[in-house]
Design an enzyme around this catalytic site. Structure first.
Site, short mmCIF file in Angstrom:
data_model
loop_
_atom_site.label_atom_id
_atom_site.label_comp_id
_atom_site.label_asym_id
_atom_site.label_seq_id
_atom_site.Cartn_x
_atom_site.Cartn_y
_atom_site.Cartn_z
N SER A 92 -1.87 -12.56 2.06
CA SER A 92 -1.26 -11.27 1.72
C SER A 92 0.26 -11.37 1.71
O SER A 92 0.83 -12.09 0.91
CB SER A 92 -1.75 -10.19 2.69
OG SER A 92 -1.37 -8.91 2.27
N ASP A 234 -2.42 -5.83 -2.47
CA ASP A 234 -3.11 -4.75 -1.76
C ASP A 234 -2.09 -3.73 -1.23
O ASP A 234 -2.46 -2.59 -0.93
CB ASP A 234 -4.01 -5.28 -0.64
CG ASP A 234 -3.26 -6.00 0.47
OD1 ASP A 234 -2.08 -6.38 0.26
OD2 ASP A 234 -3.86 -6.21 1.55
#
Length: 440
Positions: A92, A234
């Site tokens: 991420s 995300d």
């Protein structure tokens, strides 16, 4: 093994091909017959993905490989393909030397604690159920995952055609955001659009400090809006038309107020500002607190009256769409909000400002420190919650001390409606950590 965002760590140390192989084996052993697999742009993800696929197929399950894609694209593919589970090989917003593995349930939300614990136990005990030579699973590529995601964005959000938007992809995999906005007719300018897992344009995490160039471009070009993503898309953060980075709590308040009506609730983590609760009170809605981590927020959105979930760090969940944080969906929704209201800066300026302090303390003994802080706080304060870390409510405001789920840090958050009270609460929290450290 699993933190609040799956497995993460330095490649070749905490995160290895051996670990990826075993997690793949464990997923199939746990009962998954079909697994959707994707990864972010990090070069190490190629090796880790291959190892994980080998583990899944070695135990008789099939792999549907969507390739290099945003995390929400993978989660949506799990649901669309009717798969039993999904895996994204990603760290991420972590730096380039890191990588990780995050698991997704059949309904598109992250694995919860119980499911992660089952996988971890199978890996730890090596109780893999290997398939016979003639019963191995299959690995196949799936094309078109991103186009399906883009189509879903355009069908679910009325994106205005007359906006100018700067999209900072952060050298990640968020091209779907730029494509969706462009297809809707927006004037789109991209930054750091070259996909590169080394993140040469800026650090992957979309913080104010890391997004100074994007802020300057929005201001210089007269754009209506700037949106910035992390490495796997995300997360989504925003920049108003004046070139100001919008605080996560303010963005959460705007999204929450847009989605909620009287009687609704919005799921937020325990480190969320009072600003969100106050904004929801204006429309007759309320917050429900969860531990920090999008998996906990997503789990709370399964309750019928919870219409939205979000974290100030940039994770936004619309449960009617997907229970995975979807940065591109957030970008398009924000564009629609700006199109309807006319000015992100005006919306932000209309929100009250509550002084909030956030800081992290480096430590290799975070669990022991948190336990000791809990003992001290419980003995000294009346209103103490240990839902996630230690949150202390006072007449002046609140403070929170909690361990990071992904790093060797203890995080401090303190907030009040007055600057002096916020500072005093912050110093009180830091003093508790110092006292706890002396006895650990």
């Amino acid at each position: 093994m699993f933190g609040t965002s799956g497995v993460r760590g330095r490649v070749g140390e905490e995160v290895t091909a051996d670990l990826a192989l075993d997690i793949g084996r464990a997923l199939a052993t746990d009962g998954a017959e079909t697994v959707v697999l994707g990864r972010d742009a990090r070069d190490s993800g190629r090796t880790l993905s291959r190892a994980l696929s080998a583990g899944v197929t070695e135990c008789g399950a099939d792999v549907i490989d969507v390739g290099v894609q945003p995390t929400p694209t993978v989660a949506r593919s799990v649901v669309r393909e009717g798969a039993d589970a999904g895996v994204v090989v990603t760290a991420s917003h972590n730096p380039a030397p890191d990588n990780g593995i995050k698991l997704w349930a059949a309904d598109g939300r992250a694995f919860g604690d119980e499911a992660n614990a089952r996988i971890a136990e199978i890996v730890r005990e090596e109780t893999f159920e290997l398939a016979a030579w003639d019963a191995l699973g299959e690995h196949r590529q799936l094309e078109g995952a991103r186009s399906h995601h883009e189509q879903a964005l355009r069908e679910s959000v009325a994106i205005p055609a007359d906006l100018s938007v700067v999209v900072d992809l952060g050298n990640g995999v968020a091209r779907v955001t730029a494509d969706a906005l462009h297809a809707a007719g927006c004037d789109v300018e991209t930054l750091n659009a070259q996909r590169d897992g080394r993140f040469p344009g800026r650090p992957s995490e979309p913080t104010a400090a890391n997004c100074e160039t994007a802020c300057e471009v929005v201001d210089a070009t007269g754009a209506d809006l700037g949106v910035v993503h992390d490495g796997d898309a995300d997360r989504l953060m925003a920049i108003d038309e004046r070139g100001r980075f919008v605080a996560g709590d303010a963005l959460l308040a705007l999204f929450a107020r847009r989605e909620a009506e009287t009687g609704d609730r919005v799921a937020v983590p325990v480190d969320t500002s009072l600003l969100v609760a106050d904004a929801l009170a204006e429309v007759g809605a309320d917050v429900t607190y969860t531990p920090v981590g999008d998996a906990y927020v997503a789990a709370e959105t399964t309750t019928p009256d919870v219409v939205f979930g979000g974290e100030p760090s940039g994770a936004w969940i619309w449960p009617t769409q997907i229970r995975c944080p979807d940065g591109p969906l957030a970008a398009c929704t924000l564009a629609a909000l700006v199109g309807a209201e006319g000015s992100l800066a005006a919306m932000v300026d209309d929100l009250p400002e509550y002084p909030i302090r956030r800081e992290s303390v480096q430590t290799d003994a975070k669990s022991a420190i948190i336990e000791r802080v809990a003992d001290l706080a419980t003995a000294e304060y009346d209103d103490v919650s240990t839902l996630d870390g230690i949150r202390v409510e006072t007449d002046a405001g609140w403070f929170l001390v909690r361990a990071s789920g992904t790093e060797s840090l203890v995080r401090i958050t303190a907030e009040a409606r007055d600057e002096r009270d916020a500072e005093e609460l912050f110093e009180t929290a830091r003093e508790l950590i110092e006292r706890a450290s002396e006895t650990v």
